[in-house]
Design an enzyme around this catalytic site. Structure first.
Site, PDB file in Angstrom:
ATOM      1  N   GLY A  66       0.852  -1.306   0.015  1.00  0.00           N
ATOM      2  CA  GLY A  66       0.025   0.006   0.102  1.00  0.00           C
ATOM      3  C   GLY A  66       0.874   1.168   0.064  1.00  0.00           C
ATOM      4  O   GLY A  66       0.435   2.323  -0.670  1.00  0.00           O
ATOM      5  N   THR A 119      -4.221 -12.247  -3.920  1.00  0.00           N
ATOM      6  CA  THR A 119      -2.998 -13.101  -4.082  1.00  0.00           C
ATOM      7  C   THR A 119      -2.970 -14.262  -4.854  1.00  0.00           C
ATOM      8  O   THR A 119      -3.910 -15.019  -4.750  1.00  0.00           O
ATOM      9  CB  THR A 119      -2.344 -13.423  -2.439  1.00  0.00           C
ATOM     10  OG1 THR A 119      -1.288 -14.248  -2.519  1.00  0.00           O
ATOM     11  CG2 THR A 119      -3.426 -14.131  -1.761  1.00  0.00           C
ATOM     12  N   ASP A 120      -1.957 -14.833  -5.287  1.00  0.00           N
ATOM     13  CA  ASP A 120      -2.218 -16.052  -6.059  1.00  0.00           C
ATOM     14  C   ASP A 120      -2.316 -17.014  -5.332  1.00  0.00           C
ATOM     15  O   ASP A 120      -2.381 -18.439  -5.638  1.00  0.00           O
ATOM     16  CB  ASP A 120      -0.646 -16.237  -6.962  1.00  0.00           C
ATOM     17  CG  ASP A 120       0.518 -16.044  -6.258  1.00  0.00           C
ATOM     18  OD1 ASP A 120       0.516 -16.199  -4.927  1.00  0.00           O
ATOM     19  OD2 ASP A 120       1.845 -16.436  -6.344  1.00  0.00           O
ATOM     20  N   GLU A 121      -1.945 -16.915  -3.915  1.00  0.00           N
ATOM     21  CA  GLU A 121      -1.930 -18.028  -2.820  1.00  0.00           C
ATOM     22  C   GLU A 121      -3.416 -18.888  -2.908  1.00  0.00           C
ATOM     23  O   GLU A 121      -3.555 -19.774  -2.485  1.00  0.00           O
ATOM     24  CB  GLU A 121      -1.527 -17.782  -1.429  1.00  0.00           C
ATOM     25  CG  GLU A 121      -0.017 -17.173  -1.490  1.00  0.00           C
ATOM     26  CD  GLU A 121       0.825 -17.142  -0.294  1.00  0.00           C
ATOM     27  OE1 GLU A 121       0.262 -17.708   0.702  1.00  0.00           O
ATOM     28  OE2 GLU A 121       1.453 -16.261  -0.101  1.00  0.00           O
ATOM     29  N   TYR A 155      -4.322 -18.176   6.045  1.00  0.00           N
ATOM     30  CA  TYR A 155      -4.191 -16.825   5.336  1.00  0.00           C
ATOM     31  C   TYR A 155      -4.888 -16.998   3.885  1.00  0.00           C
ATOM     32  O   TYR A 155      -5.677 -16.133   3.405  1.00  0.00           O
ATOM     33  CB  TYR A 155      -2.815 -16.539   5.161  1.00  0.00           C
ATOM     34  CG  TYR A 155      -2.576 -15.518   4.104  1.00  0.00           C
ATOM     35  CD1 TYR A 155      -2.910 -14.170   4.258  1.00  0.00           C
ATOM     36  CD2 TYR A 155      -1.862 -15.844   2.904  1.00  0.00           C
ATOM     37  CE1 TYR A 155      -2.899 -13.290   3.068  1.00  0.00           C
ATOM     38  CE2 TYR A 155      -1.357 -14.927   1.941  1.00  0.00           C
ATOM     39  CZ  TYR A 155      -2.298 -13.726   2.163  1.00  0.00           C
ATOM     40  OH  TYR A 155      -2.009 -12.782   0.942  1.00  0.00           O
ATOM     41  N   LYS A 189      -8.161 -15.096   2.279  1.00  0.00           N
ATOM     42  CA  LYS A 189      -7.965 -14.189   1.057  1.00  0.00           C
ATOM     43  C   LYS A 189      -8.968 -14.653   0.044  1.00  0.00           C
ATOM     44  O   LYS A 189      -9.785 -14.192  -0.803  1.00  0.00           O
ATOM     45  CB  LYS A 189      -6.765 -14.106   0.540  1.00  0.00           C
ATOM     46  CG  LYS A 189      -5.840 -13.318   1.171  1.00  0.00           C
ATOM     47  CD  LYS A 189      -6.173 -11.737   1.280  1.00  0.00           C
ATOM     48  CE  LYS A 189      -5.860 -10.901   0.058  1.00  0.00           C
ATOM     49  NZ  LYS A 189      -6.024  -9.426   0.571  1.00  0.00           N
ATOM     50  N   LYS A 235       8.731 -11.349   6.150  1.00  0.00           N
ATOM     51  CA  LYS A 235       8.836 -11.850   5.084  1.00  0.00           C
ATOM     52  C   LYS A 235      10.064 -12.205   4.822  1.00  0.00           C
ATOM     53  O   LYS A 235      11.260 -11.634   5.241  1.00  0.00           O
ATOM     54  CB  LYS A 235       8.240 -10.923   4.016  1.00  0.00           C
ATOM     55  CG  LYS A 235       6.555 -10.817   4.373  1.00  0.00           C
ATOM     56  CD  LYS A 235       5.699 -11.991   3.928  1.00  0.00           C
ATOM     57  CE  LYS A 235       4.307 -11.499   4.629  1.00  0.00           C
ATOM     58  NZ  LYS A 235       3.527 -10.915   3.907  1.00  0.00           N
ATOM     59  N   TYR A 277      13.191 -23.184   5.512  1.00  0.00           N
ATOM     60  CA  TYR A 277      12.475 -23.896   5.748  1.00  0.00           C
ATOM     61  C   TYR A 277      12.493 -25.279   4.900  1.00  0.00           C
ATOM     62  O   TYR A 277      12.958 -25.112   3.775  1.00  0.00           O
ATOM     63  CB  TYR A 277      10.997 -23.457   5.545  1.00  0.00           C
ATOM     64  CG  TYR A 277      10.107 -22.385   6.314  1.00  0.00           C
ATOM     65  CD1 TYR A 277      11.089 -21.943   7.490  1.00  0.00           C
ATOM     66  CD2 TYR A 277       9.299 -22.035   6.065  1.00  0.00           C
ATOM     67  CE1 TYR A 277      10.642 -20.862   8.307  1.00  0.00           C
ATOM     68  CE2 TYR A 277       8.637 -20.656   6.812  1.00  0.00           C
ATOM     69  CZ  TYR A 277       9.318 -20.362   7.889  1.00  0.00           C
ATOM     70  OH  TYR A 277       8.775 -19.131   8.633  1.00  0.00           O
ATOM     71  N   ARG A 330       8.972 -19.922  -5.475  1.00  0.00           N
ATOM     72  CA  ARG A 330       8.166 -18.891  -5.537  1.00  0.00           C
ATOM     73  C   ARG A 330       8.300 -17.858  -6.851  1.00  0.00           C
ATOM     74  O   ARG A 330       9.341 -18.052  -7.327  1.00  0.00           O
ATOM     75  CB  ARG A 330       8.322 -17.899  -4.340  1.00  0.00           C
ATOM     76  CG  ARG A 330       7.923 -18.532  -2.766  1.00  0.00           C
ATOM     77  CD  ARG A 330       6.346 -18.679  -2.799  1.00  0.00           C
ATOM     78  NE  ARG A 330       5.876 -19.263  -1.653  1.00  0.00           N
ATOM     79  CZ  ARG A 330       5.804 -20.559  -1.685  1.00  0.00           C
ATOM     80  NH1 ARG A 330       5.795 -21.496  -2.486  1.00  0.00           N
ATOM     81  NH2 ARG A 330       5.107 -21.152  -0.322  1.00  0.00           N
ATOM     82  N   ASN A 372      13.342 -21.445  -3.054  1.00  0.00           N
ATOM     83  CA  ASN A 372      13.877 -20.477  -1.845  1.00  0.00           C
ATOM     84  C   ASN A 372      15.586 -20.704  -1.700  1.00  0.00           C
ATOM     85  O   ASN A 372      16.093 -19.715  -1.107  1.00  0.00           O
ATOM     86  CB  ASN A 372      13.425 -21.318  -0.444  1.00  0.00           C
ATOM     87  CG  ASN A 372      11.880 -20.631  -0.476  1.00  0.00           C
ATOM     88  OD1 ASN A 372      11.372 -19.672  -1.258  1.00  0.00           O
ATOM     89  ND2 ASN A 372      10.918 -21.166   0.133  1.00  0.00           N
ATOM     90  N   PRO A 416       4.125 -25.905   8.407  1.00  0.00           N
ATOM     91  CA  PRO A 416       3.050 -26.838   7.981  1.00  0.00           C
ATOM     92  C   PRO A 416       2.110 -26.583   6.840  1.00  0.00           C
ATOM     93  O   PRO A 416       1.987 -25.334   6.662  1.00  0.00           O
ATOM     94  CB  PRO A 416       2.144 -26.704   9.355  1.00  0.00           C
ATOM     95  CG  PRO A 416       2.875 -26.004  10.135  1.00  0.00           C
ATOM     96  CD  PRO A 416       3.909 -25.341   9.476  1.00  0.00           C
ATOM     97  N   GLY A 417       1.862 -27.319   6.030  1.00  0.00           N
ATOM     98  CA  GLY A 417       0.989 -27.181   4.805  1.00  0.00           C
ATOM     99  C   GLY A 417       1.939 -26.222   3.610  1.00  0.00           C
ATOM    100  O   GLY A 417       1.170 -25.656   2.691  1.00  0.00           O
TER     101      GLY A 417
HETATM  102  P1  TYD Z   1       7.149 -15.432   2.729  1.00  0.00           P
HETATM  103  O1  TYD Z   1       7.876 -14.568   2.523  1.00  0.00           O
HETATM  104  O2  TYD Z   1       6.344 -16.024   4.131  1.00  0.00           O
HETATM  105  O3  TYD Z   1       6.026 -15.409   1.703  1.00  0.00           O
HETATM  106  P2  TYD Z   1       4.822 -16.548   1.167  1.00  0.00           P
HETATM  107  O4  TYD Z   1       4.606 -17.709   2.283  1.00  0.00           O
HETATM  108  O5  TYD Z   1       3.391 -15.780   1.111  1.00  0.00           O
HETATM  109  O6  TYD Z   1       5.096 -17.158  -0.201  1.00  0.00           O
HETATM  110  O7  TYD Z   1       7.811 -16.875   2.416  1.00  0.00           O
HETATM  111  C1  TYD Z   1       8.439 -17.088   1.189  1.00  0.00           C
HETATM  112  C2  TYD Z   1       8.979 -18.439   0.940  1.00  0.00           C
HETATM  113  O8  TYD Z   1      10.181 -18.303   1.932  1.00  0.00           O
HETATM  114  C3  TYD Z   1       8.093 -19.423   1.504  1.00  0.00           C
HETATM  115  O9  TYD Z   1       8.164 -20.757   0.483  1.00  0.00           O
HETATM  116  C4  TYD Z   1       8.715 -19.759   2.841  1.00  0.00           C
HETATM  117  C5  TYD Z   1       9.937 -19.643   2.789  1.00  0.00           C
HETATM  118  N1  TYD Z   1      10.525 -19.079   4.063  1.00  0.00           N
HETATM  119  C6  TYD Z   1      11.762 -19.581   4.657  1.00  0.00           C
HETATM  120  O10 TYD Z   1      12.206 -20.509   4.237  1.00  0.00           O
HETATM  121  N2  TYD Z   1      12.244 -19.117   5.938  1.00  0.00           N
HETATM  122  C7  TYD Z   1      11.365 -18.010   6.714  1.00  0.00           C
HETATM  123  O11 TYD Z   1      12.124 -17.674   7.863  1.00  0.00           O
HETATM  124  C8  TYD Z   1      10.231 -17.566   5.951  1.00  0.00           C
HETATM  125  C9  TYD Z   1       9.700 -16.314   6.462  1.00  0.00           C
HETATM  126  C10 TYD Z   1       9.899 -17.990   4.590  1.00  0.00           C
END
Ligand code: TYD
Length: 352
Positions: free
Chosen positions: A15, A127-129, A155, A159, A194, A212, A219, A254, A279-280
């Site tokens: 925004g 969002t595309d999610e 989330y 949406k 994020k 993760y 993405r 990632n 998760p998920g």
């Molecule tokens: P994020 O920025 O939370 O956006 P979204 O879940 O809406 O795509 O995450 C982007 C990607 O990064 C997602 O695949 C999860 C990953 N991620 C990590 O690996 N470590 C982190 O600490 C976070 C926040 C996200």
């Protein structure tokens, strides 16, 4: 003729970028920003335009029906950014997502219905999610506007619910409402929960970056200003009731993203900390944006990697005061909870 727009959530990441973009690029637009200043909103995001005669800030909630009614009655159009947007927070507690994203959107729709004239149209920024996830194979599969809605996180479900309410308002009441669905944004002023600002600011603080799972989730990254330009185009030229996907054809795992950030910061792979998966966790997002490109002539021009990502990394390096303030207070509480929940690792983001 002046067009008066109500912008919701204008103190957040997308925004605030939109408001700055619109004030610079649309001299005939006057903007009222309605923002409830929840944790991710930040008045500093708009400090440079706060005194602009074409900009006005109103602190308040999109769930406040009387306030929303009054503001909508005085405008020609609405661009609705306000939303709870962080997947990990929605896993901890979905309730605020239902309140803001679902009930808040309905409050706006009710007001737009009551004030159909003068309100020309409302763009609902989604969002595309909402489409759920794509498999890694086939690699050419993409979300199209007619891909079934199949959200996987609380989330995304909130949406999707709001998108369906917008659709219903068009079908039932003939409102001139449109939906945009964009892929992952990067750029300045993003809240450091994020992945991009979290990783960059962790590295500046000499902390590891929590990647993760296997790091192979994909993405599709777009610069926030390309997104803003697309939203403006949809408001100005989109078809009534239409959905437009927005993306820049920039799919990355990632792990690739992390390596690029590490390179830009002059750090090595020892700064990666593998942590328990979300998760998920959706495997892959990829956007087919041929509709907006074909119908509205929009093109992404600022999303080219590695340059655009390097510029963003540099912005966080050069705006340390901004994110240091953001990373204190409520942010710390969130991280302590987040990593208590994960339990089985030494969460680097929670240290210190
Ligand atoms: P994020 O920025 O939370 O956006 P979204 O879940 O809406 O795509 O995450 C982007 C990607 O990064 C997602 O695949 C999860 C990953 N991620 C990590 O690996 N470590 C982190 O600490 C976070 C926040 C996200």
């Amino acid at each position: 003729m002046i067009t008066h727009l109500l912008i919701t959530g204008g103190c957040g990441f997308i925004g605030s970028n939109f408001i700055r973009y619109a004030l610079a690029e649309r001299p005939d637009w006057q903007l009222t920003n309605l923002d409830c200043m929840s944790y991710s909103a930040n008045a500093e995001n708009l400090a440079d335009v706060a005194d602009d005669a074409r900009y006005r800030f109103v602190e308040g909630s999109i769930c406040d029906a009387a306030l929303v009614d009054r503001l909508v009655a005085g405008c020609d159009g609405v661009i609705h950014f306000a939303a709870e947007s962080h997947v990990d927070r929605s896993i901890i507690d979905a309730r605020p997502f239902i309140d803001s994203n679902v009930a808040g959107t309905q409050t706006l729709l009710d007001a737009v219905r009551r004030h159909d004239d003068p309100v020309r149209r409302m763009v609902h920024v989604s969002t595309d999610e909402v489409y759920g996830e794509l498999p890694l194979e086939p690699t050419d599969a993409r979300f199209r506007e007619d891909t079934p809605i199949a959200p996987n996180s609380p989330y995304a479900a909130s949406k999707a619910a709001s998108d369906l309410l917008v659709r219903a308002a068009h079908r039932t009441f003939g409102l001139d409402v449109l939906i945009t669905r964009c892929s992952n944004n990067f750029g300045p002023y993003q809240f450091p929960e994020k992945v991009v600002p979290l990783f960059v600011t962790n590295l500046i603080e000499d902390r590891k970056v929590p990647l993760y799972g296997d790091g192979l989730n994909v993405r599709d990254w777009i610069h926030v200003l390309d997104h803003c330009e697309a939203v403006a185009a949809v408001f100005e030229r989109g078809a009534r009731g239409a959905v437009y996907n927005i993306g820049a054809d920039n799919e990355r795992t990632n792990l690739e993203l992390t390596q690029m950030i590490l390179d830009a910061m002059g750090r090595g792979p020892e700064m990666i900390e593998r942590v328990t998966d979300r998760p998920g966790h959706d495997r892959r997002y990829a956007i087919d944006s041929s509709r907006i490109q074909g119908e509205l002539g929009w093109r992404p021009t600022r999303s080219q990697w590695p340059e655009a990502l390097e510029d963003t990394v540099r912005w966080y390096v050069e705006h340390e005061q901004w994110w240091r303030r953001v990373k204190s207070g409520e942010y710390r509480e969130y991280y302590e909870r987040q990593y208590r929940g994960r339990g089985d690792h030494q969460g680097s983001a929670s240290r210190g």
